[in-house]
Structures are given as C-alpha cells and as structure tokens.
Design an enzyme around this catalytic site. Structure first.
Site, PDB file in Angstrom:
ATOM      1  N   THR A 145       0.815  -1.218   0.000  1.00 32.13           N
ATOM      2  CA  THR A 145       0.000   0.000   0.000  1.00 32.13           C
ATOM      3  C   THR A 145       0.853   1.275   0.000  1.00 32.13           C
ATOM      4  O   THR A 145       1.852   1.348   0.709  1.00 32.13           O
ATOM      5  CB  THR A 145      -0.873   0.010   1.258  1.00 32.13           C
ATOM      6  N   GLY A 184       2.219  -2.906   8.194  1.00 32.89           N
ATOM      7  CA  GLY A 184       2.434  -3.186   9.612  1.00 32.89           C
ATOM      8  C   GLY A 184       3.882  -3.548   9.884  1.00 32.89           C
ATOM      9  O   GLY A 184       4.607  -3.996   8.986  1.00 32.89           O
ATOM     10  N   GLU A 427      -6.916  -5.522   3.132  1.00 36.28           N
ATOM     11  CA  GLU A 427      -6.988  -6.723   2.293  1.00 36.28           C
ATOM     12  C   GLU A 427      -8.147  -6.664   1.296  1.00 36.28           C
ATOM     13  O   GLU A 427      -8.850  -7.643   1.082  1.00 36.28           O
ATOM     14  CB  GLU A 427      -7.098  -7.983   3.163  1.00 36.28           C
TER      15      GLU A 427
END
Lengths: 674, 674
Positions: A145, A184, A427
């Site tokens: 992303t 993350g 997702e």
C-alpha cells in the site's frame, strides 16, 4: 470454568440451560480433542506470571503498547518453541489468550514475510533468506500500500528499474503519493521488507513485482542510505503495531533480490513472465477466509460480554414497587442481542466452511486443477466484506447494549471493535470485494441464460422468479432457504437487467457497470447472506450434535433467517414473493424465538469457550462479578495513584500547560483561513 | 476560505456548484450576521498562537490530554471574559474551534453545576454559592449515575438521612453498586459536587433529591474525610475528561446543603414536597435537543471530511488504461455518502427546530402553561435516540468510505466518532428514550380512537390506513411525507393492537408492554423519522433561500425521504401501501438523485462552514492537500523523533519489557480457570 464466586444470577442462568454446553463447544471448535488441547494451551498462558504482571494495555502510552507488544510477541514465540508447537492452529490458541486482540509488531514477519519467501522465492533465494529470517537476523514485513494507492495494485507508483550495466534494480519513490504507507511492523521493527514495485526493464513496464529490500542495518538497526522509514502515527486501534511509511531515493539492490519463482529478469534485462497469474488467488482466499473468522470471533466475544452482563445488570422496576429485572428480560434487549448471537454462530460456521474448502481447493490446485477456484474466490471476497460489516456494526450494538459501562475500556468492547473494524478496509476494500463477487455472479447469470449448468452453490441463479414463498406459521428452515435463494436470484437478475438496459441505452461497458453498481452490490450481499443461511442450516445437521443441542441451534438458525428477512424485508416483498400475512408469521415467530432462546442465552455464549483473559472485560467475566471488577479497574488507573493531580486547577490561568510539539499538520491552511 | 493551494480537483468541484454556498451557510446558521460573527470568533481561535503550539491530542497520554484539556479550558474561559462574551451560542462557536471535540474537565461546572444551583437552590443558597462558583473557588460537577444504576433514577442507592439532633444529613454509600461512577469532571478537578441521593427523614423515604457536598479542600485540594474519589480509568474517548467515582462513608453535611427551592426538609425533619414535579422536564428537553444538534454536527463534519477526500482520492482505472476516477464518481460511494449528507442536513434542521420550540415552550411554562410540554418532551426523547443512532453509525460509514486512511487518527474521524457515540447511552439510554416516545404515542392513539383531536404534529395518528401511496415517477415531496405518515400511523396502530391482544390474552399491563416493546420501538422510530422528513420539507420553504439553493436542497430532501423508504421498505410495503412498481420509481429516483447531487456535493459540505481547525483532519482539509498532510502527521509522531526505537528487538528475548502495574482486574477469575 470455576463455579466459585459466580453470581447467583449467572449460576441460575446456567442451571436453566436445556442443552449440554460442552457438546456445542466441541462441535464449534471441531471435536473434543481440539477443545481439550485449546484449553490446555490457553491455561498455560493464563497461569504464566509473565502475562499476569503486565500493566493493562489501556493505561499504556502508544510507545509502551508497542514495547509491550514486541516483548510479549517474542516471549510467546520462545514459549511456542519450548513447547515444540508448530501447528498454526495451536499457536493461534496460545496467542489468542496470551496477547488477546493485540497486533504483534512481529505479526507480519510470521504471517507475510516468511510465507512470501516460501511461496515467491526461488530455491536459491530461500536457501539464503529463510535461515536468516527464521533466526530473526532478518526481521521483515511486506510493503504494498502507498499513500495514494490501496486496493488497486496496478496503480502503485514505486518503481524498480533494471540497470543491466550494474545488474541492479533501482528502487525509487518518484512522488509523494508513491511512498509506502500503512504496512504493519514497518516503522521501527523490520530490517528487511518485501516491496511491491512496478518493474521496468529494457524500457518496458511489466506491472507490479516483489523485491527483497534491506532497510535497516542488521548490526545496529540504523536506517540505510537511500531509505526513509518511520511510523505513520496513531490510529483508532492497533497501538501495538508500528504501521509505517517507507520511501526510496534511487536505491540500488542486486538483481538477485527480485523474488523470481514465477517471473524473472535475466542478467541482460530480458523479462520472463509467469506461467499462470491466477496462482496468487490461493493466498488471497486464505487471508480472506481468515478475516471472516476473525470478524466472527470478535462478534462472538462481544456477544459473550454483552449477554453475560445483561444477565447481571438490573434496571427499572417493571411495575411500581417490583424488582428491577435483569435487562436481558427486556424484549428490546433480546431484539438487539439475540440476532447478533445468531450472526456470530452463522459467521463462525461460514468462516470454517471457507477455510476447509480452501484446503480442499488448494490440494486440487497443487494437482493443476483450477476449476473450483473462481467460485471460492468470489465467495471469499464477498464474505470478507459481508462478515466484517456485520461483525463491526454488531460489536458496537453489543457495546451500546451495555449502556454507559460499555464505553469504558474496562468493558473490553472498544478494543474488540477497533481490532475488527479495519477488516472493512484492509486486504481489499469491502465495496470492491462485493463488486468482485458481483462480477462472478454476472458471469454465472449469463451462463445460466445460455442454458449452461452452474457449479455447486450458485445453481440458484437464473431460477424461475414467478414462485411465491412457502412460508407458514411454523417457519420451516426449507422455506427460509428458499426465500433467500429467491431474493438473491431476483437481485442478480435485476442487476443484470439494469446493466443490459444501460448498455442498450448507449452507455459503455464500464459506465453501465458503474451505473449498476448499487444493484450489483445488493446482489452480492444477498448472495453472501444466502450462503450464510444455507451453510448454517446444513451445519446443524451434524451427527456430533446431540438432539437437545440441535433443538436449541435450530431456534438460533431460524432466528438468523427470520431476522435477516425482516431487516431486508423490502427485497423479499417488492415482487410479491411474500404476502403481508406471511410477514406477520415471521414477525410473530421472531418474538417467539426470543422467548425460546432466552433460557439458553448465557449457555449459548459460554459454548464459544472464551476464557476471561481472551475477553479482557470487566463486564463479560465468567463469574459475573462485574461491579467489583469495574471498581478494581478504576482504582488501578495511573491517575489514582496520587490523591491530587494538581492542587489548584486555576493556577493554569497564569501558567497554562502546553505540550509543545511539531505544529499540527493543518496549520498552513488554518493560518490562511480568511 | 483561502483558495491558495487548493488542489485542482477541489477547485473544479467548487466551480461546478450550481448554487451560492454563502446563501445556504447563512440559512443553516440562522442569518448572515450570525455567520459573520461565528467566523470572526473562530478566526480568533485559529490565529491564537497558544492553540497553534499545542501538541496533537492523538500523541498525548491520557494524563497529558487531561492537563491540556484543563489548561485550554481555563484559557478559553479567560479569553471569553476578556472579549466580554456572555452569549451561550457565541461562547460555543469559540470553544467549538479552540477545543474541537474535547470534553473539558470544567465542562460540567458550566453546563450542570452552575445551572443546577441557579435552578434548584433557594435565594439564600444562591447568594452563598454562586459567587464562589463563578470565581472558581468552588469547582463543581453533578453526580447522579452509580456503578449499578443509570437511567432509572429511582433505583439510586446513595442515601441522605436527616438527623434532627445535629441538623445534618448523613450521606452514605451502603453498597458497592451505590458508588457514584461516571460523572464527568469528578475524579480530579472538582472540589464540590451536587449529589443525587435518596432522601430519608422521619423514618420515611422521599425519593431522590439534590445535595451540595464538598469533596476536596478549597485550600490544598486534598480529599476530605468520609469521601473516596478518583477517576474511573480510560474510556473509548473523552480523554480530556476525568470521569470519576465517588463514595461516602456516613459523611455529615449541614441541613442547609440540601437544594431546597422545590422541596424542603425543616429543622425538625418535616418533609415538604415540590408543587409540580414536571417542571424538571424543561431542562431534560434542553439537554436532549442539544444532543440532537451535537450528533448532527458530528455527522456533518464526518461528511465534510469524507466527501472532500472522495473528491481528491482517485482509485482503480474504470477501463484498461483509463484515468483513475475520483472515488466520489463511483455510484457505490455516492450511495454510502449522499444519504448521510442528507441526514446531516435533516438532523441539523431537526435539532434547530427542537431547540427553538423549547425556547417557546419554556416561555409558556414560565407563564404557568404546561400544555405543549408532553409533545415536545416525547419528541425530544425520541429524537435524541434517533439522531445519536443515525449519526454514530453514519460517522463510521464516512470513516470507512475513506478506506485505510480513515482508520488513522490523522483522519480526525475516530475522534468525532468516540465523541458522538456515547450520546446513545448518556442522558437516557436510547431504547428507554424511544419507549418514552412510544408511551406518548400510545396515549395519543387511544385519545384519537376516542375521537379526541390531537395536538399539532401527532394529528396523523389514528388516520385511515386503507389508502394507497400517491407516489409517481416524479417523487413529489407531498407523497414522501404521506408515506412516512402512513407508516408511522400503521406502526403506532400495530403496536397498540399487539398490546391490546396481549392484555386480552391475560397478560398484565407491564408484561404486555414488554411483550410489545419491539413494535413500540418501531413505532417511535417511525414517528421520529416522519418528523425529520416533514421538518426538512418545511424548512426548505424558507424565504431566505435563493431559488437555486432551493432546487439543490429539494434534491437533498428528496434523497433523504427516498433513501429512508428504501432502507425500511418492508414497513412501507407490508400492508400493500406501495406497489412493486412504485418501489421501482423510488429506486430509479434514488440513482438519479445521486447524479443530481454529485456536482454540488463539495459545495454542500462547504456550506456547513467548518474551518479546518474544527475538523482536525488531514483528509477533510479545505485545500485538499491530503497526502502532504498525512505525511506531515506521520513525521510529527513522537516515535519518529528517534531513528532507532530499540537497536535489537530480539534483545527482548532475554530481557522482556514489563510495565508492571496493579494486577489486571480479571486476575482472580483467570487463576481459577479449570
């Protein structure tokens, strides 16, 4: 669980249950042995003094949450190793309890970095990287992303340009919007990263590919030249996770760092494309099915908390001078909670089905058979969206059903919510997911219209829409399934007709798609809803369930079906499928089902078998000692460790406290405001 | 606002608008002068270096948030004094900007403590307390809710027993559940408190009454003997507020500390009851109408953020090789956001109506005329519930519509949500509120059946239910109102019939009430929904609106009505009021309205006139520079002020970090788990 200290209200609720909680708990988890094993592993976490002495997460700063998350995560990994646990499911049970609803700063190292190397790297690459990654010399994550780009992967802007002279790729972030943002475990923890970037070689673009990039020193963890990396700042939840940003300033990496199992760039820059692009679908299905289960689990836990608390909490004398009833006896409370309890069961069963089907389909894929993939892919995309919407909204209803106390972090509910709700956007954004399902449904519809037989679960598409509902006062499960099939079939057809009429009216394909997308969304939602109803009905036929359990679960299943119709009634009525009289049957049945379920409500949440440590809630305690727990929580708050916070608040008049920091990000605009 | 730096996308959106934003903004706030004054006051806050240098709240610990909240609050009060501002509305504008979505630790001193003294104290008491409270010698709050008791005031357990020997009241917290729990500003800030306690005198109970209790020293702020006080710990939001607990150990206070304007206890212990118990309704109506406006404002701000961002964000090429469209061009995004935009307008107008009507009715009450009170009381209770449900859920939809970035605190949306959502449970739990409205509707229904004429807005009750909808393809506003009237009238009747049949079947009154309460809830919701539609239709007839504005607002109003029908379609179809064909008109109209509203979407949110400082959002900025703002936000995170957080995360293997604190509150249970 221990019956000591259980409040009389909860003890009475449990004694009233008409079925054996263990029988249902075993069924839901997949057998007696697994239930025992789960309890064994979770008990180890519960009794471990290391976890017991941790400060409550809600009193930690974000930095403390991160440190504690990292520390716990490493401790857990060490324990799993000591116990010789390698089974994913077993590790999950232990972690679920040891770090409930915490998103480990090492989570993506296990969940994405290692699997990606395993699946996307060549044997030589694996040989080089896996030992380092397994021993935590390499700590890694996965960066896809970007600031300006999410679900649409082809829109990514990070580039990897091959330079045959030096046999290197040049990684670059040419724009502000191309910076990686959100991955993350990226901001502080990782020293490596699998980066998704647009591959350019020999002057041509070949779309997004994966590259192994070292971002920090493996010696002293310092950031390497050509890299900018940091955390993205605070979030609604996910305090333990260092979601980060990352950008490259013409960073050179060796050619061998491209993950080359499926596509390759030769030394001279020649590009070799992968043989089958659809192989990547498998891991998407796996991730999405696990999101369905995560969402279901969050909703189930919220139901445990809210229903136990509603059996303990008493409010408002029903008549002057009467006792204040348990709030679970109010019909309005049952109306809010029991359908969610039914949803929690339905979604857990749906998640289980999709996961098991994935395992089967995956076997077939390994054998080269891709036939079942499209149906499962479409179902898992839609269910991911359906379940995260339903569960998130439901968790908040559970929280609000706890009244004011639900708003305290002591209830555990805000934490569950902020842990589950990002599932709506990560997702694959939910609307996009639903429209992927719709795309498959449209293909099925046109095949059905051409007289082709459709596979398994989508056979209802293209059915005759002129029938009426068989619904009678008994509300047979078969009539419920038929109703959901009819609704889904009608909405699929309505969306297809809308598409067709827009195209006939001169719109281009993509304009017609967009102009029909609300109806396509409705169709996909109805499809997923049908699946959940049908799967629930099928699941409670299981032989391992005792007849008493089946009786109770049949009521829960009926409620799921009936409530879903009443909530979406227009979609079942618009074409006259249901008569007004039949709707009356359903409404009365719903109220009757509340009375059926009421005596078993606490037992039904007990059967989810979440120990208190997983719930992390003063309100959801197995023993029902909610008020003592709330008081203890308050007393433990850091601000209560001193009697006086500031002796004269008014002294701030002359000496205002300022936590001076960087200027707020909207300053520039603000200064120019008129 | 300044047009400098505005992204081309937003500039183009604004240039496309077909109406004058200023005209609508003036209408919504109540006139040009007020709009100018609001901007003037908010600009003072925007330009004040004191606010500019504050650290972003999202990077503060709870203790820092409290300190900053207190400090800001006192600074604001000083500024208001300097500026000579005494008008409540003007103070609100300044505060709204200076401390957006922050719940001041002094908030209840202004909002409850001072007004309660003003309304409930005798002239002698006022003379004694008001000067001290106005000069902050006394800092106070209002304590009603207890650990075990919320909405049902008669259930409170705190006692105040009069002892004629010493002419004192003895305040006591006899049980765990009787501890005061939740009152704002209580834990650390206040030195006084108005306490609601059960009055006992001469051996008799007289129900809850108010008492002035000193809890901390006015010299050194230490806690007084007989008092236990502290914060209740962390919450979902409200970080700036020290919501607290409080209990009394046979604390003696002078007789003169009972607030005696309406009821008294004489020296000998004789109790004198108040003349009219309904006078207290007025302030409840005021508080609830302000909650309607708060909820509406939260939803409006979320719409501003989400719609502006949707005009800047681009995603997924619509066709291969095409440009990625603004996500606001996706029909599914319009379907999620435009009805919420319509709701935000509708709820703001509803809040305005209830507030203005309160002012009128309050005048009448002062003149002794209580006639209009029941209708307004019922409407404000239901609207409080209706608006907080709609707004809370809507804010989350706006957040999710921003994709992943919505989950960052940088979006400002999580803060708005946690600020608005407790409105569902405080000041009367929403279900209880709806059922209060339903109780009034049932009274109206039985009056109507007896042929009595009903007042104003409830005249629709008891109407003939055999008509069919007049809906045609044009979707006239009149047909929308008629549809909502029909639905509400039908649901009121259905609830009344259910009650009646249960009573005829042998149920007691309170059992019948509970057994009908789901339908009563539906009826009350339909009543509130009808009010919002009708009030919206009436409001846009205002003379101050230009014809261009009216054209646009008519579309917004139609969308509000049409979408509400489609979302609750079953309730309009069950009795055949709408035909399937008419539903088709509504569905097509909804999609057509999206296209109507699309060019004005950004202008419609601009008209709410929230400066960036109020929004506190990187995504909702007036200038649309969202990516730079997100990046700046990330860079300013405290964890990014050092390059390395911990040089070797793996060192935690041997040295785990533990933030050892009090044991977690569920420890006792956990230890005994099997």
């Amino acid at each position: 669980m221990s019956q000591e200290n259980v409040t009389p209200d909860l003890a009475r609720e449990r004694s009233k249950a008409t079925f054996d909680v263990e029988n249902l708990a075993e069924f839901m988890i997949g057998g007696r042995d697994r239930l025992k094993r789960k309890r064994f592993l979770q008990n180890i976490a519960i009794q471990d003094p290391f976890f017991k002495k941790q400060k409550s997460w809600s009193f930690c700063s974000v930095e403390e949450q991160y440190d504690m998350g990292l520390s716990k995560s490493i401790y857990i990994q060490k324990k799993l190793q000591e116990m010789g646990i390698t089974d994913m499911q077993e590790a999950f049970y232990y972690r679920e309890c040891a770090a409930a609803h915490e998103n480990s700063p090492l989570g993506l190292h296990y969940a994405m970095f290692l699997p990606t190397i395993n699946k996307q790297a060549t044997p030589e690459q694996k040989k080089k990287w896996l030992p380092l990654a397994e021993n935590y010399k390499m700590i890694g994550t996965y960066a896809q992303t970007e600031l300006g780009h999410g679900t649409f992967i082809r829109g990514l802007e990070t580039t990897a340009t091959y330079d045959p002279k030096t046999k290197e790729f040049i990684l670059d972030s040419p724009t502000l919007t191309s910076k990686k943002y959100w991955p993350g475990c990226l901001g502080k923890t990782s020293n490596h990263c699998v980066v998704m970037a647009q591959l350019y070689t020999q002057g041509k673009s070949h779309g997004p590919h994966m590259f192994m990039v070292q971002i920090r020193s493996m010696e002293d963890h310092s950031v390497l030249p050509g890299i900018e990396v940091g955390v993205i700042g605070n979030k609604f939840g996910y305090g333990t996770n260092d979601n980060g940003f990352l950008s490259f300033d013409k960073l050179r990496i060796p050619r061998e760092n491209m993950l080359m199992r499926y596509s390759q760039v030769h030394e001279d820059g020649t590009y070799v494309k992968p043989q089958n692009a659809k192989l990547a679908y498998g891991s998407m299905v796996l991730i999405r099915s696990s999101i369905v289960s995560d969402a279901a689990r969050g909703l189930a836990q919220a139901c445990v908390i809210s229903i136990r608390y509603s059996a303990v909490r008493r409010q408002t004398e029903a008549y002057p001078g009467g006792e204040e009833p348990q709030i679970l006896d109010y019909q309005t409370q049952q109306y809010r909670l029991f359908p969610l309890l039914a949803s929690a069961y339905s979604l857990q069963l749906a998640g289980k089905y999709v996961f098991n089907t994935y395992l089967e389909v995956n076997d077939q894929i390994e054998k080269g058979n891709l036939e079942s993939m499209p149906e499962l892919h479409a179902l898992s995309a839609g269910l991911k969206a359906f379940s995260t919407y339903e569960a998130s909204a439901g968790i908040e209803v559970c929280r609000i059903c706890c009244g004011g106390h639900g708003y305290s972090q002591a209830s555990g509910l805000p934490k569950i919510y902020v842990d589950v709700v990002p599932g709506c956007t990560y997702e694959g954004e939910n609307t996009v997911m639903m429209l992927q399902t719709a795309r498959y449904l449209m293909k099925c519809y046109s095949r059905a219209k051409q007289g082709q037989k459709l596979p398994g679960f989508v056979q209802y598409i293209g059915q005759n829409l002129n029938k009426k509902s068989c619904m009678s006062e008994e509300v047979a499960l078969g009539c419920l399934v038929m109703a959901y099939e009819h609704r889904a079939a009608r909405l699929v057809e309505a969306a297809a007709m809308r598409m067709q009429s827009l195209i006939q009216g001169g719109k281009k394909q993509h304009e017609a798609w967009n102009g029909s997308s609300v109806q396509l969304f409705w169709a996909a939602k109805a499809h997923c809803h049908l699946f959940c109803v049908k799967n629930f009905v099928d699941a409670i036929q299981a032989k391992s369930l005792s007849s008493k359990t089946v009786t109770v679960m049949k009521s829960v299943c009926q409620l799921y079906g009936v409530h879903g119709i009443l909530e979406n009634l227009g979609e079942f009525m618009q074409d006259g499928f249901f008569s007004g009289e039949q709707v009356g049957y359903l409404q009365r049945k719903m109220l009757a089902l509340f009375e059926n379920i009421r005596p078993n409500a606490v037992a039904l949440v007990d059967a989810f078998d979440y120990p208190d440590m997983v719930l992390g809630s003063c309100l959801g305690r197995y023993d029902g000692q909610v008020y003592q727990a709330l008081y203890d929580y308050a007393k433990s708050a850091p601000m209560n460790q001193t009697e006086i916070h500031i002796d004269n608040p008014m002294s701030y008049v002359d000496n205002p406290v300022s936590y001076v920091d960087k200027p707020m990000s909207y300053d520039r605009q603000v200064e120019q405001y008129r």
